[in-house]
Design an enzyme around this catalytic site. Structure first.
Site, PDB file in Angstrom:
ATOM      1  N   GLY A 169       0.993  -1.574  -0.269  1.00  0.00           N
ATOM      2  CA  GLY A 169       0.303  -0.160  -0.026  1.00  0.00           C
ATOM      3  C   GLY A 169       0.864   1.286  -0.071  1.00  0.00           C
TER       4      GLY A 169
ATOM      5  CG  ASN B 283      -3.869  -0.703 -12.832  1.00  0.00           C
ATOM      6  OD1 ASN B 283      -3.777  -0.563 -11.672  1.00  0.00           O
ATOM      7  ND2 ASN B 283      -2.851  -0.217 -13.476  1.00  0.00           N
TER       8      ASN B 283
ATOM      9  CG  ASN C 188       1.761   3.227  -5.435  1.00  0.00           C
ATOM     10  OD1 ASN C 188       1.944   4.196  -6.612  1.00  0.00           O
ATOM     11  ND2 ASN C 188       1.919   2.303  -5.563  1.00  0.00           N
TER      12      ASN C 188
ATOM     13  CD  GLU D 233       4.506   2.334  -8.957  1.00  0.00           C
ATOM     14  OE1 GLU D 233       3.529   2.155  -8.338  1.00  0.00           O
ATOM     15  OE2 GLU D 233       5.607   0.984  -8.987  1.00  0.00           O
TER      16      GLU D 233
ATOM     17  CG  ASP E 215      -1.745  -3.399 -17.356  1.00  0.00           C
ATOM     18  OD1 ASP E 215      -2.703  -2.316 -16.752  1.00  0.00           O
ATOM     19  OD2 ASP E 215      -1.016  -4.203 -17.060  1.00  0.00           O
TER      20      ASP E 215
ATOM     21  CG  HIS F 163       1.400  -1.379 -15.382  1.00  0.00           C
ATOM     22  ND1 HIS F 163       1.031  -2.596 -15.376  1.00  0.00           N
ATOM     23  CD2 HIS F 163       2.668  -1.261 -16.189  1.00  0.00           C
ATOM     24  CE1 HIS F 163       2.423  -3.443 -15.742  1.00  0.00           C
ATOM     25  NE2 HIS F 163       3.073  -2.739 -16.420  1.00  0.00           N
TER      26      HIS F 163
HETATM   27  C1  GAR Z   1       3.599  -0.461  -7.548  1.00  0.00           C
HETATM   28  O1  GAR Z   1       4.820  -1.074  -7.665  1.00  0.00           O
HETATM   29  C2  GAR Z   1       1.999  -1.157  -8.097  1.00  0.00           C
HETATM   30  O2  GAR Z   1       2.271  -0.130  -9.572  1.00  0.00           O
HETATM   31  C3  GAR Z   1       2.692  -2.210  -9.037  1.00  0.00           C
HETATM   32  O3  GAR Z   1       2.540  -3.063  -7.407  1.00  0.00           O
HETATM   33  C4  GAR Z   1       2.989  -2.604  -6.619  1.00  0.00           C
HETATM   34  C5  GAR Z   1       2.214  -2.362  -5.763  1.00  0.00           C
HETATM   35  O4  GAR Z   1       3.276  -1.342  -4.381  1.00  0.00           O
HETATM   36  N1  GAR Z   1       1.200  -2.655  -9.784  1.00  0.00           N
HETATM   37  C6  GAR Z   1       0.681  -3.941 -11.129  1.00  0.00           C
HETATM   38  O5  GAR Z   1       1.833  -4.257 -10.953  1.00  0.00           O
HETATM   39  C7  GAR Z   1      -0.125  -3.873 -11.254  1.00  0.00           C
HETATM   40  N2  GAR Z   1      -0.395  -3.982 -12.574  1.00  0.00           N
HETATM   41  P1  GAR Z   1       2.171  -0.379  -3.066  1.00  0.00           P
HETATM   42  O6  GAR Z   1       1.077  -2.001  -2.503  1.00  0.00           O
HETATM   43  O7  GAR Z   1       3.437  -0.752  -2.329  1.00  0.00           O
HETATM   44  O8  GAR Z   1       1.218   0.374  -4.211  1.00  0.00           O
END
Ligand code: GAR
Length: 214
Positions: A15, A124, A17, A197, A167, A126
């Site tokens: 989490g 989303n 993001n 991100e 995506d 990515h």
């Molecule tokens: C992030 O890097 C996000 O962009 C990626 O997973 C990670 C989650 O981190 N998402 C994907 O790959 C979706 N296709 P977080 O839980 O610390 O935000």
């Protein structure tokens, strides 16, 4: 205070993001929308703790295994585990009057039946520059492993609308990040998060919410 867009954030893991969104909201940078609900599809995801600390309501909705629940009286499967999961998700979103869904590290693909209910109302993040290293099977560290294996010198992050193609929805924002000598998937993941991100997602969320209020 004027009207704000009601946001739900869907998570599966750490989490960071989600934290970037919470922090942007606290700083007043995300002000056209308000995070009302955080939903995890994984038990005990740390993202849920981050939400609770920020005083945001949380829910965990798990997808059932194909042999549990969602069955008719004769034990015959009536709906698929995916449809059952999406029905419960939809009920929670409707109950909270959610207008915008943000996928922030949500590691499950939503079907067209679900995404069609929220046209350009699901976004989303990515961790690559779409159309590179994206689609089914490209998530989390796998994305960075693929970028390093390919030998590209620049990667980054993309925020996009979600439709029935994994995506594949319209791109809202992108930011490039350099790959450096000696990068491991973990080092690269951290750099993409820090440099792209965590900056891009709150900005894109604010823009989408502001456009929705116009
Ligand atoms: C992030 O890097 C996000 O962009 C990626 O997973 C990670 C989650 O981190 N998402 C994907 O790959 C979706 N296709 P977080 O839980 O610390 O935000």
């Amino acid at each position: 205070m004027g009207k704000t867009v009601k946001i739900a954030v869907l998570v599966s893991g750490g989490g960071t993001n989600l934290q970037a969104l919470i922090d942007a909201q606290a700083r007043g940078e995300l002000h056209s929308g308000k995070i009302e609900l955080v939903i995890s599809n994984k038990d005990g995801a740390y993202a849920l703790e981050r939400a609770k600390k920020a005083g945001i309501e949380t829910l965990t909705i798990l997808k059932k295994k194909s042999n549990e629940g969602a069955q008719g009286t004769g034990g015959v499967q009536e709906i698929s585990p995916q449809a059952d999961f999406e029905n419960r998700l939809l009920a929670a979103l409707e109950e909270h009057g959610i207008e915008l869904i943000i996928l922030a590290g949500f590691m499950s693909i939503l079907s067209g039946n679900f995404t069609r209910r929220y046209p350009e109302r699901i976004i989303n993040v990515h961790p690559a520059l779409i159309p590179s290293f994206c689609g089914k099977g490209f998530y989390g560290l796998k994305v960075h492993e693929a970028a390093l294996a390919c030998g590209v010198k620049v990667t980054g992050a993309t925020v996009h609308f979600v439709n029935e193609i994994p995506d594949g929805g319209r791109i809202i924002a992108q930011k490039a990040v350099d790959i450096e000598e000696g990068d491991t998937p973990e080092i690269l993941q951290k750099r993409v998060m820090e440099q792209a991100e965590w900056i891009l997602l709150p900005k894109a969320a604010e823009k989408v919410c502001a456009d929705m209020l116009k």
